[in-house]
Scaffold this motif. Structure first.
Motif, mmCIF file in Angstrom:
data_model
loop_
_atom_site.group_PDB
_atom_site.id
_atom_site.type_symbol
_atom_site.label_atom_id
_atom_site.label_comp_id
_atom_site.label_asym_id
_atom_site.label_seq_id
_atom_site.Cartn_x
_atom_site.Cartn_y
_atom_site.Cartn_z
ATOM 1 N N TYR A 99 -5.538 -0.212 -7.012
ATOM 2 C CA TYR A 99 -4.870 -0.442 -8.298
ATOM 3 C C TYR A 99 -4.934 -1.921 -8.674
ATOM 4 O O TYR A 99 -5.253 -2.271 -9.820
ATOM 5 C CB TYR A 99 -3.415 0.024 -8.216
ATOM 6 C CG TYR A 99 -2.544 -0.412 -9.367
ATOM 7 C CD1 TYR A 99 -2.485 0.330 -10.542
ATOM 8 C CD2 TYR A 99 -1.766 -1.568 -9.277
ATOM 9 C CE1 TYR A 99 -1.684 -0.076 -11.609
ATOM 10 C CE2 TYR A 99 -0.966 -1.983 -10.327
ATOM 11 C CZ TYR A 99 -0.930 -1.230 -11.489
ATOM 12 O OH TYR A 99 -0.134 -1.650 -12.541
ATOM 13 N N LEU A 100 -4.632 -2.795 -7.713
ATOM 14 C CA LEU A 100 -4.632 -4.224 -7.995
ATOM 15 C C LEU A 100 -6.031 -4.716 -8.341
ATOM 16 O O LEU A 100 -6.217 -5.499 -9.284
ATOM 17 C CB LEU A 100 -4.088 -4.989 -6.783
ATOM 18 C CG LEU A 100 -2.625 -4.726 -6.410
ATOM 19 C CD1 LEU A 100 -2.286 -5.378 -5.082
ATOM 20 C CD2 LEU A 100 -1.682 -5.221 -7.496
ATOM 21 N N ALA A 152 5.791 2.815 -9.866
ATOM 22 C CA ALA A 152 6.059 1.922 -8.741
ATOM 23 C C ALA A 152 7.556 1.696 -8.590
ATOM 24 O O ALA A 152 8.086 1.692 -7.468
ATOM 25 C CB ALA A 152 5.333 0.597 -8.940
ATOM 26 N N GLN A 180 0.816 -1.205 0.000
ATOM 27 C CA GLN A 180 0.000 0.000 0.000
ATOM 28 C C GLN A 180 0.855 1.262 0.000
ATOM 29 O O GLN A 180 0.377 2.350 -0.350
ATOM 30 C CB GLN A 180 -0.936 -0.005 1.221
ATOM 31 C CG GLN A 180 -2.111 0.934 1.144
ATOM 32 C CD GLN A 180 -3.162 0.528 0.109
ATOM 33 O OE1 GLN A 180 -3.101 -0.563 -0.456
ATOM 34 N NE2 GLN A 180 -4.108 1.410 -0.148
ATOM 35 N N PRO A 240 4.620 -0.987 -12.949
ATOM 36 C CA PRO A 240 4.463 0.320 -13.581
ATOM 37 C C PRO A 240 5.659 1.201 -13.232
ATOM 38 O O PRO A 240 6.221 1.087 -12.141
ATOM 39 C CB PRO A 240 3.168 0.856 -12.965
ATOM 40 C CG PRO A 240 2.982 0.089 -11.697
ATOM 41 C CD PRO A 240 3.585 -1.252 -11.926
ATOM 42 N N PRO A 294 2.562 2.726 -5.495
ATOM 43 C CA PRO A 294 1.407 2.975 -6.360
ATOM 44 C C PRO A 294 0.562 1.723 -6.615
ATOM 45 O O PRO A 294 -0.557 1.829 -7.121
ATOM 46 C CB PRO A 294 2.045 3.486 -7.657
ATOM 47 C CG PRO A 294 3.350 4.098 -7.220
ATOM 48 C CD PRO A 294 3.828 3.182 -6.123
ATOM 49 N N MET A 295 1.083 0.533 -6.283
ATOM 50 C CA MET A 295 0.333 -0.711 -6.478
ATOM 51 C C MET A 295 -0.549 -0.987 -5.267
ATOM 52 O O MET A 295 -0.419 -1.980 -4.562
ATOM 53 C CB MET A 295 1.307 -1.865 -6.739
ATOM 54 C CG MET A 295 2.127 -1.672 -7.995
ATOM 55 S SD MET A 295 3.344 -2.976 -8.274
ATOM 56 C CE MET A 295 4.447 -2.713 -6.883
ATOM 57 N N THR A 296 -1.464 -0.074 -5.028
ATOM 58 C CA THR A 296 -2.350 -0.133 -3.876
ATOM 59 C C THR A 296 -3.423 -1.201 -4.074
ATOM 60 O O THR A 296 -3.567 -1.789 -5.153
ATOM 61 C CB THR A 296 -3.033 1.220 -3.674
ATOM 62 O OG1 THR A 296 -3.837 1.503 -4.842
ATOM 63 C CG2 THR A 296 -2.014 2.341 -3.476
ATOM 64 N N GLU A 327 -8.585 -2.965 -9.555
ATOM 65 C CA GLU A 327 -9.017 -2.395 -10.831
ATOM 66 C C GLU A 327 -8.427 -3.141 -12.022
ATOM 67 O O GLU A 327 -9.082 -3.325 -13.055
ATOM 68 C CB GLU A 327 -8.628 -0.916 -10.892
ATOM 69 C CG GLU A 327 -9.028 -0.226 -12.189
ATOM 70 C CD GLU A 327 -8.605 1.233 -12.224
ATOM 71 O OE1 GLU A 327 -8.685 1.843 -13.314
ATOM 72 O OE2 GLU A 327 -8.172 1.771 -11.168
ATOM 73 N N ASN A 328 -7.186 -3.605 -11.877
ATOM 74 C CA ASN A 328 -6.494 -4.254 -12.988
ATOM 75 C C ASN A 328 -6.577 -5.781 -12.954
ATOM 76 O O ASN A 328 -6.085 -6.442 -13.873
ATOM 77 C CB ASN A 328 -5.027 -3.823 -13.007
ATOM 78 C CG ASN A 328 -4.850 -2.391 -13.451
ATOM 79 O OD1 ASN A 328 -4.847 -2.100 -14.641
ATOM 80 N ND2 ASN A 328 -4.719 -1.479 -12.490
ATOM 81 N N THR A 351 3.872 -8.832 -9.328
ATOM 82 C CA THR A 351 2.445 -8.676 -9.579
ATOM 83 C C THR A 351 2.021 -9.695 -10.633
ATOM 84 O O THR A 351 2.678 -9.842 -11.658
ATOM 85 C CB THR A 351 2.142 -7.250 -10.089
ATOM 86 O OG1 THR A 351 2.656 -6.312 -9.149
ATOM 87 C CG2 THR A 351 0.656 -7.041 -10.236
#
Length: 289
Positions: free
Chosen positions: A199-200, A279, A191, A276, A194-196, A202-203, A264
């Protein structure tokens, strides 16, 4: 030279995590049981080789609900430690190598010849798949302090209490407990990047570990209060590394360290994806090493 069958098991649904595969704490618990069985079969004990310094695990393929699990164990004198016990975990329905664990011991140098002779029946060659890849083989630095880690930017991500159910047969908190504390806390480490969670979600991505090394420093017993403080140690194109430190809360005594290489995963394709760029940049700015 023979390799020993040390575990026959099965993946239960309740052992699987949000990624719908076996949670890492249960890989460790199965390796722990396999090790107990191997010790009984081979006569390996701490009087001969000292305490285990590390357990180094690599994850090679997913185990999912209903999969059959077996572990085979042997001693490799050509491993990264003076005496290395190798555990190979397979999906026994497919034959696929699911995970490997190296248990590292450092007995006295002058006992090497005697140990080779004593355990020749249980000796095999080291397999390449089990060799450390993203984490050094030796134990983690055990001279770190809670204050020193906080000064470098590490953050507390878990607090808990050792309960009777967390105690192993030796009267101390076991590997599964240490892993469960870290896996509960690890989402709070992600957290910070940026890979909150958003984010995870949503993708359609998941958090995945591909390599771990557990180094125990001192024991935890029933009733001890503890915390986990974590920070990042490296970052690459697809993977990044973090280190979790377990401390006993009352005295700030280091208990154990867990090094992790993570990535990821696309939950639809079950494949790793690139980090990303933002990140990569953010993690690079938060390294504690």
């Amino acid at each position: 030279m023979t390799i020993q069958a040390t575990l026959f098991s099965f993946v239960n649904r309740w052992e699987c995590d949000e990624n719908d595969h076996l949670n890492v704490q249960f890989y460790f618990s199965r390796f722990e049981e396999a090790d107990r069985q191997f010790r009984l079969l081979s006569g390996l004990n701490e009087t001969l080789v000292g305490a285990r310094r590390v357990r180094h695990v690599r994850y090679h393929s997913e185990l999912r609900t209903g999969d059959l699990v077996t572990v085979q164990s042997s001693i490799a004198f050509d491993g990264p430690h003076m005496l290395t016990v190798v555990h190979e975990m397979h999906n026994s329905a497919t034959g696929t190598l699911a995970a490997t664990a190296l248990d590292g011991y450092e007995p006295s140098a002058n006992s090497a010849k005697t140990l080779r002779q004593r355990f020749k029946t249980y000796q095999t060659s080291m397999i390449a798949e089990a060799a450390p890849k993203g984490i050094p083989a030796g134990p983690a630095n055990q001279k770190v302090t809670l204050a020193g880690l906080e000064a470098k930017g590490a953050q507390v991500v878990f607090r808990g209490t050792v309960l009777p159910r967390d105690i192993g047969v030796d009267g101390k908190a076991d590997d599964r407990f240490a892993l469960s504390c870290c896996t509960d806390g690890v989402a709070h480490v992600w957290q910070r990047t940026p890979m909150t969670h958003g984010y995870l979600t949503e993708n359609g991505f998941g958090r995945v570990a591909v390599e771990m090394k557990l180094s125990w420093a001192t024991p935890l017993k029933t009733g001890d209060m503890m915390l986990v403080i974590s920070g990042f140690t490296s970052v690459g194109a697809r993977t990044f590394s973090m280190r979790h430190h377990l401390f006993e809360s009352r005295t700030s005594r280091l208990v154990a360290t867990l090094d992790v290489v993570a990535l990821t995963m696309d939950l639809a394709t079950r494949k790793a994806v690139d980090l990303p760029p933002e990140a990569h940049q953010a993690i690079n700015k938060m390294l504690i090493d």
